[in-house]
Design an enzyme around this catalytic site. Structure first.
Site, short mmCIF file in Angstrom:
data_model
loop_
_atom_site.label_atom_id
_atom_site.label_comp_id
_atom_site.label_asym_id
_atom_site.label_seq_id
_atom_site.Cartn_x
_atom_site.Cartn_y
_atom_site.Cartn_z
N HIS A 76 27.65 66.80 -0.99
CA HIS A 76 26.60 66.89 -1.21
C HIS A 76 25.25 66.44 0.39
O HIS A 76 24.75 67.21 0.73
CB HIS A 76 26.13 66.78 -3.09
N ASP A 105 14.69 83.29 28.23
CA ASP A 105 15.63 82.57 27.54
C ASP A 105 15.60 81.00 26.80
O ASP A 105 14.47 80.51 27.36
CB ASP A 105 16.60 82.86 27.71
N TRP A 141 26.77 59.58 1.36
CA TRP A 141 27.45 60.07 2.76
C TRP A 141 27.00 58.98 3.25
O TRP A 141 26.78 59.30 4.65
CB TRP A 141 26.39 60.96 2.11
N HIS A 253 17.74 55.89 11.04
CA HIS A 253 16.62 56.21 9.67
C HIS A 253 16.09 57.18 10.91
O HIS A 253 15.09 57.60 10.85
CB HIS A 253 15.36 54.82 10.59
N GLU A 255 17.52 59.31 12.03
CA GLU A 255 17.23 60.83 11.69
C GLU A 255 16.71 61.08 10.66
O GLU A 255 16.52 62.14 10.47
CB GLU A 255 19.00 60.53 10.70
N TYR A 257 13.61 60.49 10.90
CA TYR A 257 12.98 61.68 11.19
C TYR A 257 13.07 63.33 12.01
O TYR A 257 12.40 63.86 12.45
CB TYR A 257 12.01 60.74 11.78
N SER A 268 2.13 72.13 11.77
CA SER A 268 0.68 71.73 12.09
C SER A 268 -0.07 73.15 13.09
O SER A 268 -0.76 74.09 13.95
CB SER A 268 0.79 71.33 13.44
N HIS A 302 15.44 48.14 7.18
CA HIS A 302 14.50 47.83 5.77
C HIS A 302 15.86 49.11 4.45
O HIS A 302 15.42 48.74 3.26
CB HIS A 302 13.11 49.04 5.66
N HIS A 303 16.61 49.20 4.74
CA HIS A 303 18.19 49.79 4.46
C HIS A 303 18.82 48.50 4.08
O HIS A 303 19.69 49.13 2.94
CB HIS A 303 18.50 50.88 5.31
N ARG A 450 22.20 54.86 -8.97
CA ARG A 450 22.44 56.45 -8.44
C ARG A 450 23.78 55.59 -8.84
O ARG A 450 24.87 55.26 -8.36
CB ARG A 450 21.47 56.14 -7.63
#
Length: 537
Positions: A76, A105, A141, A253, A255, A257, A268, A302-303, A450
């Site tokens: 998942h 193009d 994951w 991290h 990733e 963003y 925007s 921070h992870h 979890r």
């Protein structure tokens, strides 16, 4: 530009259809293929999520044995991140960036075709692992070593090669986007005059070409640990499992963003249109996006607050993580200031954009809580973390993509979607998202870990609410598919501009957008383009 028919050998019937879609180099057709592929993977990933939530509906093991449950959780996450969110944003980039900058193009059209067709093979390889001895990858994951290297099933090798192929596709797509933006803008369009969606994708492309090779490196190290007796992540051979976490999260991290910044660009574009005001603080939005991209590379630790890093290292990561909230806050305030005293209307794209801002901000606040070292010791590996990243990714990526589809689908198809159905979809999806993920904050704070198949009775009510919300959320996506197909098949004709107050080069071409656009570079600024078009008429 060479006419499209000249690209493909003359065939008829099914052969012509297959040749058209496999050999096409047109950015609109490739964008459509990316979007439909992402939609397909979204439903597959969602089906796995349904299996997870059905199992967690009540305490006890109901439907899925623990090993198979771990495969569901792993696949998942991998499918949603690499198969749904990223291809969806690349599809939007393919469709919209040439239209927004006045390019005929993408700069490298054959590479564009190649970068898409890698993906179906990569995910066929990944999904086929369900049918192998030992089953699909079952280690989460994040595929932490040594769980993935020492104890992973044989299908782990298929997973590794699949990730390599996804990474190649992403890097090729990012290079194409960068080259297109730098080289094919309308004459006179400066970088600081580009639409915000183009800016956010340019910065995302830089993140992709720097982050994806790190992922390729770590899965290659996994492969050699599994088959060539290296010991990168094995303490027995002088390695260290924590090396894996450092390398993985140095990719992981940025990733996050990569999956959020294009959503910032979509909001925007949409909010100024329906607020009928210029975007407040354009320059600060560009600089804030670039700041987020830079800071995303210095917060990976921070992870890992619970792994035993030195205190000064943890404090450094904590402070940097709090700093990243500043440019993110700038964006939220700019969107709010754009809406302030605007002549707002609430069509479906605007509703999704507002929900994106509100719900993503909630996810941001829980992220600040997780950034505090002693607090993170309590939250780590609980459902509070699951709630946090789903509140950032679902509104940020999925709601952002849905807002974009409602906003640009009339331009793509030439038909207006049914506004009443769109609003029903929005409200049911918003209620379902909050019903699914908000209770997870409370079960996490109460201590529910979890990635478990069973849980204590005290968490039953929260899990039942989340499972009911997930079922409703799945139904809303089927409804969304119905709305999209209904719009493509027919409906009220869309005008060229579609939205009265929309601005940009994409609104100067007919609806539906013809296969080839801007064969003659358009004039810029946009007022000159309209005057030039009127003069020709």
């Amino acid at each position: 530009m060479v006419a499209h028919a000249e690209h493909v050998p003359h065939r008829s019937g099914l052969a012509a259809f297959i040749a058209r879609w496999t050999l096409t180099t047109n950015h609109k057709e490739i964008g459509s293929m990316y979007l439909w592929f992402a939609f397909t993977m979204f439903f597959i990933g969602g089906a796995l999520a349904m299996g997870i939530r059905l199992e967690l509906f009540m305490p006890g093991i109901q439907l899925i044995d623990p090993g198979f449950y771990n495969q569901f959780v792993t696949m998942h996450g991998l499918i949603m991140v690499f198969g749904a969110v990223m291809p969806a944003f690349v599809g939007l980039a393919n469709w919209q960036i040439p239209l927004m900058i006045g390019a005929p193009d993408m700069a490298l059209p054959r590479l564009n075709n190649f970068s898409f067709w890698i993906l179906p093979f990569a995910f066929t390889m990944l999904l086929s692992s369900f049918f192998m001895d030992g089953g699909a990858p079952n280690f989460g994951w994040t595929f932490y070593a040594p769980l993935s290297t020492t104890y992973g099933p044989d299908s782990t090798d298929f997973f590794i090669f699949g990730v390599h192929m996804m990474g190649i596709s992403s890097v090729l797509g990012a290079i194409n986007i960068m080259v297109t933006i730098f080289n094919l803008r309308a004459p006179g369009m400066k970088l600081m005059e580009m639409p915000l969606f183009v800016w956010t994708w340019l910065i995302t492309a830089f993140l992709l070409i720097t982050a994806m090779p790190v992922l390729a490196g770590v899965v290659t190290m996994m492969l050699t640990d599994r088959h060539f007796d290296t010991s990168f992540f094995s303490a027995d051979g002088g390695g260290d499992p924590l090396i894996f976490q450092h390398v993985f999260w140095f990719f992981g991290h940025p990733e996050v963003y990569i999956m959020i910044l294009p959503g910032f660009g979509i909001a925007s574009e949409i909010i100024p249109t329906f607020a009928r005001k210029k975007l407040f603080g354009y320059n600060s939005m560009v600089y804030a996006t670039a700041s987020i991209a830079f800071l995303s590379y210095i917060v990976w630790g921070h992870h890992m607050f619970a792994v035993g890093m030195p205190l000064w290292v943890e404090m450094t990561f904590m402070i940097c993580t709090m700093f990243i909230a500043v440019p993110t806050g700038v964006k939220v305030f700019n969107w709010t200031a754009t809406m302030w005293r605007g002549a707002m209307t609430f069509e479906t794209p605007m509703l999704f954009a507002i929900a994106f801002v509100v719900l993503f901000t909630i996810g941001g606040f829980s992220g600040l809580m997780l950034a505090i070292v002693p607090a993170d010791f309590q939250y780590h590996d609980t459902y509070f973390v699951v709630a946090h990243f789903h509140y950032t990714l679902y509104p940020g990526a999925i709601f952002g993509t849905m807002a974009a589809v409602y906003y640009w689908l009339p331009k793509w198809s030439g038909h207006m979607y049914d506004e009443r159905l769109g609003k029903i979809h929005f409200w049911t999806a918003t209620i379902a998202v909050n019903l699914t993920f908000f209770p997870m904050h409370f079960s996490g704070l109460a201590g529910m870990p979890r990635r478990i198949v069973d849980y204590s009775l005290q968490f039953a009510d929260f899990n039942m609410l989340s499972s009911i919300g997930a079922g409703l959320l799945g139904l809303t996506q089927l409804f969304f598919l119905y709305i999209v197909i209904k719009t493509i098949r027919g409906g009220k004709p869309a005008t060229d501009k579609v939205w009265e107050s929309a601005e940009g080069l994409e609104w100067t071409i007919p609806s539906p957008a013809p296969l080839h656009t801007f064969e003659t570079p358009p004039a810029w600024p946009i007022t000159d383009a309209r005057e030039d078009q009127a003069a020709r008429v």
